[in-house]
Design a protein around this motif. Structure first.
Motif, PDB file in Angstrom:
ATOM      1  N   LEU A 460       1.164  -1.144   0.067  1.00 15.41           N
ATOM      2  CA  LEU A 460      -0.292   0.387  -0.215  1.00 15.41           C
ATOM      3  C   LEU A 460       0.907   1.035   0.092  1.00 15.41           C
ATOM      4  N   MET A 461       0.559   2.052  -0.675  1.00 21.47           N
ATOM      5  CA  MET A 461       1.027   3.796  -0.202  1.00 21.47           C
ATOM      6  C   MET A 461       0.418   4.644  -0.357  1.00 21.47           C
ATOM      7  N   LEU A 462      -0.110   5.904   0.760  1.00 16.48           N
ATOM      8  CA  LEU A 462      -1.377   6.722   0.006  1.00 16.48           C
ATOM      9  C   LEU A 462      -0.200   8.023  -0.400  1.00 16.48           C
ATOM     10  N   ASP A 463      -1.686   8.276  -1.134  1.00 17.07           N
ATOM     11  CA  ASP A 463      -0.784   9.590  -1.661  1.00 17.07           C
ATOM     12  C   ASP A 463      -0.848  10.903  -1.659  1.00 17.07           C
ATOM     13  N   ASP A 464      -0.131  11.914  -1.507  1.00 20.23           N
ATOM     14  CA  ASP A 464      -0.056  13.039  -0.939  1.00 20.23           C
ATOM     15  C   ASP A 464      -1.827  14.321  -1.278  1.00 20.23           C
ATOM     16  N   ASP A 465      -2.941  13.179  -1.963  1.00 18.60           N
ATOM     17  CA  ASP A 465      -3.951  13.683  -2.340  1.00 18.60           C
ATOM     18  C   ASP A 465      -5.210  12.865  -1.549  1.00 18.60           C
ATOM     19  N   ASN A 466      -4.467  11.939  -0.884  1.00 16.73           N
ATOM     20  CA  ASN A 466      -5.059  10.637  -0.203  1.00 16.73           C
ATOM     21  C   ASN A 466      -5.754   9.416  -0.736  1.00 16.73           C
ATOM     22  N   THR A 467      -5.503   9.422  -1.617  1.00 15.23           N
ATOM     23  CA  THR A 467      -5.843   8.601  -3.186  1.00 15.23           C
ATOM     24  C   THR A 467      -4.464   7.458  -2.499  1.00 15.23           C
ATOM     25  N   LEU A 468      -4.990   5.601  -3.063  1.00  9.59           N
ATOM     26  CA  LEU A 468      -4.651   4.766  -2.250  1.00  9.59           C
ATOM     27  C   LEU A 468      -3.792   4.073  -3.082  1.00  9.59           C
ATOM     28  N   TRP A 469      -2.670   4.279  -3.090  1.00  9.31           N
ATOM     29  CA  TRP A 469      -2.358   2.899  -4.470  1.00  9.31           C
ATOM     30  C   TRP A 469      -2.182   1.064  -3.850  1.00  9.31           C
ATOM     31  N   ILE A 470      -2.196   0.406  -4.445  1.00 10.45           N
ATOM     32  CA  ILE A 470      -2.345  -0.940  -3.886  1.00 10.45           C
ATOM     33  C   ILE A 470      -1.616  -1.621  -4.773  1.00 10.45           C
ATOM     34  N   GLY A 471      -0.673  -2.564  -4.185  1.00 14.23           N
ATOM     35  CA  GLY A 471      -0.051  -3.154  -5.249  1.00 14.23           C
ATOM     36  C   GLY A 471      -1.096  -5.093  -4.396  1.00 14.23           C
ATOM     37  N   THR A 472      -1.052  -5.706  -5.636  1.00 11.60           N
ATOM     38  CA  THR A 472      -1.521  -7.539  -5.501  1.00 11.60           C
ATOM     39  C   THR A 472      -0.644  -8.196  -5.946  1.00 11.60           C
ATOM     40  N   ASN A 473      -1.280  -9.309  -5.258  1.00  8.28           N
ATOM     41  CA  ASN A 473       0.091 -10.520  -5.876  1.00  8.28           C
ATOM     42  C   ASN A 473      -0.412 -11.009  -7.594  1.00  8.28           C
ATOM     43  N   GLU A 474      -1.382 -10.727  -7.662  1.00  9.55           N
ATOM     44  CA  GLU A 474      -1.649 -11.495  -9.429  1.00  9.55           C
ATOM     45  C   GLU A 474      -2.707 -10.205 -10.011  1.00  9.55           C
ATOM     46  N   ASN A 475      -3.239  -9.546  -9.006  1.00  6.89           N
ATOM     47  CA  ASN A 475      -3.415  -8.277 -10.064  1.00  6.89           C
ATOM     48  C   ASN A 475      -3.495  -7.410 -10.075  1.00  6.89           C
ATOM     49  N   GLY A 476      -2.274  -6.861 -10.537  1.00  2.16           N
ATOM     50  CA  GLY A 476      -1.751  -5.734 -11.162  1.00  2.16           C
ATOM     51  C   GLY A 476      -1.715  -4.953 -10.077  1.00  2.16           C
ATOM     52  N   LEU A 477      -1.151  -3.314 -10.210  1.00  4.36           N
ATOM     53  CA  LEU A 477      -1.578  -2.158  -9.481  1.00  4.36           C
ATOM     54  C   LEU A 477      -2.895  -1.740  -9.212  1.00  4.36           C
ATOM     55  N   LEU A 478      -3.512  -1.013  -8.563  1.00  2.00           N
ATOM     56  CA  LEU A 478      -5.019  -0.206  -7.916  1.00  2.00           C
ATOM     57  C   LEU A 478      -5.182   0.488  -7.803  1.00  2.00           C
ATOM     58  N   HIS A 479      -5.605   2.012  -8.600  1.00  2.26           N
ATOM     59  CA  HIS A 479      -5.439   2.876  -7.807  1.00  2.26           C
ATOM     60  C   HIS A 479      -6.956   3.170  -6.659  1.00  2.26           C
ATOM     61  N   TYR A 480      -6.859   3.695  -5.687  1.00  2.00           N
ATOM     62  CA  TYR A 480      -8.760   4.027  -5.351  1.00  2.00           C
ATOM     63  C   TYR A 480      -8.204   5.099  -4.657  1.00  2.00           C
ATOM     64  N   ASN A 481     -10.103   5.939  -4.941  1.00  2.00           N
ATOM     65  CA  ASN A 481      -9.725   6.702  -3.797  1.00  2.00           C
ATOM     66  C   ASN A 481     -11.287   6.751  -2.912  1.00  2.00           C
ATOM     67  N   PRO A 482     -10.640   7.089  -1.821  1.00  2.00           N
ATOM     68  CA  PRO A 482     -11.684   6.639  -0.950  1.00  2.00           C
ATOM     69  C   PRO A 482     -12.984   7.553  -1.224  1.00  2.00           C
ATOM     70  N   GLN A 483     -12.612   8.814  -1.629  1.00  2.00           N
ATOM     71  CA  GLN A 483     -13.767   9.913  -1.733  1.00  2.00           C
ATOM     72  C   GLN A 483     -14.904   9.079  -2.545  1.00  2.00           C
ATOM     73  N   THR A 484     -14.694   9.284  -4.149  1.00  2.00           N
ATOM     74  CA  THR A 484     -15.324   8.454  -5.128  1.00  2.00           C
ATOM     75  C   THR A 484     -15.622   7.201  -5.283  1.00  2.00           C
ATOM     76  N   GLU A 485     -14.266   6.582  -4.138  1.00  2.00           N
ATOM     77  CA  GLU A 485     -14.781   4.785  -4.506  1.00  2.00           C
ATOM     78  C   GLU A 485     -14.698   4.273  -5.983  1.00  2.00           C
ATOM     79  N   ASN A 486     -13.872   5.129  -6.284  1.00  2.00           N
ATOM     80  CA  ASN A 486     -12.968   4.992  -7.901  1.00  2.00           C
ATOM     81  C   ASN A 486     -12.131   4.169  -7.518  1.00  2.00           C
ATOM     82  N   VAL A 487     -12.154   3.113  -8.491  1.00  2.00           N
ATOM     83  CA  VAL A 487     -10.565   1.880  -8.323  1.00  2.00           C
ATOM     84  C   VAL A 487     -10.285   1.737 -10.089  1.00  2.00           C
TER      85      VAL A 487
END
Length: 1008
Positions: A460-487
């Motif tokens: 996991l890495m929390l970006d300056d804009d409070n969005t979350l970068w998520i590293g998975t084991n076989e599903n690549g990289l996810l960018h998650y915005n907790p405010q908009t719930e957009n992935v």
């Protein structure tokens, strides 16, 4: 009085803190009989001036150099060995020799000669030691030895006279020693000798112009020892106070400022065996119920007892001896030897303790995260989260779950901000946890996005804009915005070089420009530009020597705008993004292991790197590594990815397979003291010799092995050696941790053997130690022999030259002689033949012509004979004595038989093969020939005897006839006699002629 009251208050404070103080996590290393110790219960420990540790046991004396034990034992039929195998005390004297007190007698180990001298009590000798139980030895400030003998008082050794002065108790003398059973001796910083007795309390030696006397301190004395009559040990702290161990009163402290005693509370009676004060003014107390430690900083006592479940604890509760060596290591004697090394206790390590619910719940540590209260949250392989309080050093466990039965376990990463934890679980996906409300959100199975389907999240890495970068084991990289719930999901596409390098993500790091650096499990790494949404990929290529060293990238750290450090499964990589080239560091460059996990930067710009081989301090300027292992107090040599944290207080946390370790980088100082180095000896053809400064060897002793050792006890396995034989080796030889150097078939000459050693932090002994080796050449290679050979060779050459010159002269003389003979004999004969021929041709009378013709005939025969003799004399085929005898015999036989003269020819002692000089041969033959001719012409003899003999190197020729004799003054003498004499003198012989019943001619020479 003020000091005394302050001390009393301090002890009261100590007594109130005793029960509440928790043990400092000391770690002990152990030495037992498996390591070479001769017996498991050492009774004394001492370090000599060379650095060796000497350990006395019930079965011999041990010398330890950090790697090996050398054991000395008693041979009851050899007076050069120990007096007994039960060793009680060891003390080095001013000469470097060791004095050893045993159960049966005192002995002195003479180091240079590797032998012992024994000392026993002799009842008829008052200058001998007072008893045969020397149980304690010390050296005072004057270098004198004081030796107690159990039940027989005290002894002072006089080195000059090799005698002992004894001091014993006298009931009528209050200034005599209070008891003959002396248990311990101590010399304080002022040079005062203190004596602890078994029944008479404490004694102080007073020495002045009146001599030596004793001041007594005991329970009945005015100073109030408070029942401490059985004194077992004495030590001194830096304030000059004496710490006194007793079997009756526990620990008693003597305040030297007021000469008053006070008992330290909470010590069991009858249990103190040994006390020492270390260089930090801490006090170590060995008892029969464990080890007690007084921490001078906290002013607290701690107790350490044997726990079979703790392999790093003390090995026995009965502590017999304590000693701090020159490097600060404390040696504890119990069941074997326990070593507390302050250099190896620099890491504070926490592990699970069986049966202790307040310890770490599980040793496998995956991740760390610090909350707003400076508590450390610890993620592990399974079970609850551990919350560690750095101040109280305590743990509590927290299980995060929801009403659907989800439990957060296998926690690989945690991020904390604004009272919220974001948790990466390898079994429960992404989890959100609110610290103060306890509310948890599990995205797995609940979120209408890929997050709702992903189980294995490990980064996991929390970006300056409070969005979350998520590293998975076989599903690549996810960018998650907790405010908009957009992935947004980024997956690897093998047909598009601009996509992410792999779907298996290990790490995510943001650089100073906001770009993401992503490490993969099997795909190298990618740099993601968030503005352009493009990936730049770096992959491993075996053919690219300046490329990435492995496809598995575990973590990425930015040093500056252009330099990045990459931890991989194949070493550490340095990337210069300007050139795009990688520099690699492997085990051969100093890494302890090529699998490297995480990097933390300290305030000095050094990087601390975890690996599968321990922890490394890496200097990016000098490219040097300082490595630390489990032996230094780390949880294990194997660490884990993600398990690294730099706390707000500056402490570094590293986790691994057996718990986690904490330290402050500033507290870890390099050991700048090089190890003490010793040349232990040398071996020639399997025979060992004691070390010498100058080694003289014969030419046949050119197979030599040098043995050396760094006297190091902190990390002896990390000592590195280099050596060089000056005169043979061009450069230093890197020996690693090998402690021997082998040389074979060395040529005669002068050599200097040098050896150096470096400690675990890379500090070398400079200039090291050296010894001179001289291999003497064989006699045929020595200068005097070579000079002699040159002289002999020159002499032989000169002799050969003289011989050739003499031979040339002989040849020249022979040529002259032949020319003379030809001229005198042949020439004159030819002249006469010429005259006779002319007369015949001029028409002389017939009778005269016939006479002339007869003369020509005779002269011709004479010329032929003379020419034959000359040719024979110069023919080397006839140079033997045998050839000479045959010609002489043939000539005599032919001439004498024609005149009916009987010949008797004898040869006695003749060596037929004897080679004669041509001149000798010719002259001997001509003397013989002239003598036979004279006999035939003038002697009128009927018998002739010829004798040739050699006796003791003398050649003799005798020719005797029975004729009428020859008158010396007569005409018969003629030229023949003169010629024979002349020829004899020419070859340095003696010629003689006698007329007695005929004529006897003799010729004698020693020059044959």
């Amino acid at each position: 009085m003020r000091t005394y009251l302050t001390f009393c208050i301090l002890l009261l404070l100590v007594s109130t803190q005793w029960a509440h103080a928790q043990s400092i996590p000391f770690r002990f290393n152990h030495l037992t009989i498996k390591d070479g110790l001769s017996q498991s219960q050492p009774y004394c420990i001492s370090q000599d001036s060379y650095g060796y540790i000497w350990i006395g046991t019930q079965d011999g004396l041990n010398r330890f150099d950090g790697n090996h034990f050398k054991i000395f034992k008693n041979n009851p039929f050899d007076s050069t060995t120990l007096t007994h195998n039960w060793v009680w005390s060891v003390q080095e004297d001013n000469k470097g020799d060791l004095w050893v007190g045993t159960f049966q007698g005192l002995c002195r180990y003479i180091r240079k000669e590797d032998r012992f001298v024994q000392y026993y009590h002799k009842s008829q000798d008052s200058t001998s030691i007072s008893g045969n139980r020397p149980n304690y030895l010390i050296k005072d400030k004057k270098g004198r030895l004081w030796i107690s003998s159990w039940g027989s008082g005290l002894n002072l050794y006089n080195e000059k006279t090799n005698t002992f002065t004894s001091f014993k108790n006298d009931p009528d003398d209050q200034q005599s020693i209070s008891d003959n059973a002396v248990r311990t001796l101590f010399c304080d910083s002022r040079g005062t000798i203190w004596i602890g007795t078994w029944n008479g309390g404490l004694n102080r030696v007073i020495e002045d112009e009146k001599g030596i006397r004793f001041q007594r301190y005991n329970a009945q004395g005015e100073y109030g020892l408070e029942g401490g009559n059985r004194i077992t040990s004495i030590a001194e702290d830096k304030q000059g106070n004496l710490w006194i161990g007793s079997y009756e009163a526990g620990v008693i402290i003597l305040d030297r400022s007021v000469n008053r005693f006070i008992r330290v509370p909470n010590f069991l009676q009858n249990d103190v065996n040994k006390i020492i004060c270390d260089t930090n003014n801490n006090v170590w107390i060995g008892t029969n119920n464990g080890l007690r430690f007084y921490d001078n900083r906290s002013k607290k006592f701690y107790t350490y007892q044997h726990n079979p479940a703790n392999p790093s604890g003390i090995s026995n509760n009965s502590i017999y001896a304590l000693m701090e060596d020159r490097t600060g290591i404390v040696w504890v004697s119990g069941n074997g030897l326990d070593l507390y090394d302050p250099h190896k206790n620099i890491f504070e390590t926490y592990q699970n303790k069986q049966g202790d619910p307040n310890s770490l719940s599980q040793n496998m540590t995956w991740s760390f995260c610090e909350d707003d209260e400076k508590n450390i949250w610890i993620g592990s392989e399974s079970g609850p989260i551990n919350i560690f309080n750095p101040k109280t050093k305590s743990f509590r466990q927290l299980t995060i779950s929801d009403n659907r039965g989800n439990i957060a376990s296998n926690i690989y990463k945690m991020i904390y901000k604004d009272s919220v934890f974001w948790i990466a679980s390898f079994s429960a996906g992404l989890v959100r946890y609110e610290k103060y409300t306890g509310k948890s959100t599990f995205y797995l199975g609940a979120h209408n996005s890929p997050l709702g389907k992903i189980t294995m999240v490990n980064e996991l890495m929390l970006d300056d804009d409070n969005t979350l970068w998520i590293g998975t084991n076989e599903n690549g990289l996810l960018h998650y915005n907790p405010q908009t719930e957009n992935v947004t999901q980024y997956r690897f596409n093998p047909d598009d070089d601009n996509t992410i390098g792999s779907n298996f993500i290990n790490s995510i790091t943001k650089d100073k420009k906001g770009n993401l650096w992503i490490g993969f499990w099997g795909g190298g790494m990618s740099m993601f530009d968030k503005r352009t949404q493009k990936f730049t990929n770096y992959r491993y290529d075996q053919k690219n020597a300046t490329g990435l060293s492995d496809q598995v990238v575990i973590s990425i750290t930015q040093q500056n705008d252009s330099i990045f450090w990459i931890c991989t499964h194949s070493g550490l990589n340095k990337l210069n993004i300007n050139s795009g080239k990688f520099t690699h560091f492997f085990e051969k460059d100093g890494l302890p292991n090529n699998v490297v996990y995480e990097m933390l930067e300290d305030t000095d710009g050094n990087y601390w790197i975890s690996s599968n081989g321990g922890l490394s301090k890496f200097n990016p300027k000098t490219y040097t590594f300082n490595n630390y292992t489990e032996d230094d107090g780390l949880q294990s040599n194997e660490f884990n990815s993600n398990a690294a944290l730099k706390s707000s207080s500056g402490e570094f946390y590293f986790g691994g397979v057996n718990g986690f370790s904490i330290f402050k980088p500033a507290d870890i100082k390099a050991n700048t003291t090089p190890p003490s180095l010793m040349l232990q000896g040398y071996t020639i053809f399997d025979k060992f010799y004691q070390p010498q400064q100058n080694i003289d060897l014969e030419y046949s002793q050119n197979y030599i092995t040098f043995s050396f050792a760094a006297i190091e006890f902190s990390s002896p396995d990390k000592i590195k050696y280099t050596y060089k034989l000056e005169g043979f080796d061009r450069d230093w030889v890197d020996a690693g941790n090998e402690r021997e150097a082998h040389y074979t078939n060395l040529d005669p000459g002068h050599y200097i053997f040098h050896v150096r050693a470096a400690n675990s932090d890379g500090y070398w002994t400079d200039p090291g130690i050296s010894t001179v080796v001289t291999i003497h050449p064989p006699f045929w290679q020595t200068w005097w022999f070579i000079v002699l050979v040159i002289i002999v060779s020159i002499s032989i050459m000169y002799a050969i030259h003289r011989y050739r010159l003499e031979q040339s002269l002989k040849v020249e003389r022979l040529r002259n002689k032949i020319a003379s003979d030809l001229h005198d004999e042949v020439g004159s004969s030819l002249t006469r033949i010429s005259i006779y021929s002319d007369l015949v041709q001029n028409g002389s009378e017939e009778s005269e012509s016939k006479a002339y013709l007869r003369g020509i005939s005779e002269l011709s025969r004479e010329v032929v004979t003379t020419m034959s003799d000359i040719v024979w004399s110069i023919d080397n085929r006839y140079d033997t004595l045998e050839a000479l005898m045959l010609r002489m015999k043939d000539f005599a036989t032919e001439l004498l038989q024609a005149k009916n003269i009987r010949l008797e020819f004898q040869a006695i002692g003749i060596d037929p093969s004897k080679i004669l000089d041509p001149v000798q041969k010719q002259n001997i033959y001509l003397i013989f020939k002239e003598a036979i001719n004279n006999i035939v012409k003038h002697a009128q003899a009927t018998e002739v005897t010829v004798l040739l003999a050699v006796d003791h190197g003398e050649f003799k020729m005798v020719i005797k006839d029975n004729g009428k004799g020859v008158s010396v003054n007569g005409s018969a003498k003629g030229n023949g006699l003169r010629n024979m004499k002349r020829r004899a003198e020419a070859i340095e012989g003696q010629f003689n002629m006698q007329n007695t019943q005929g004529t006897t001619i003799s010729f004698v020479t020693r020059k044959l």
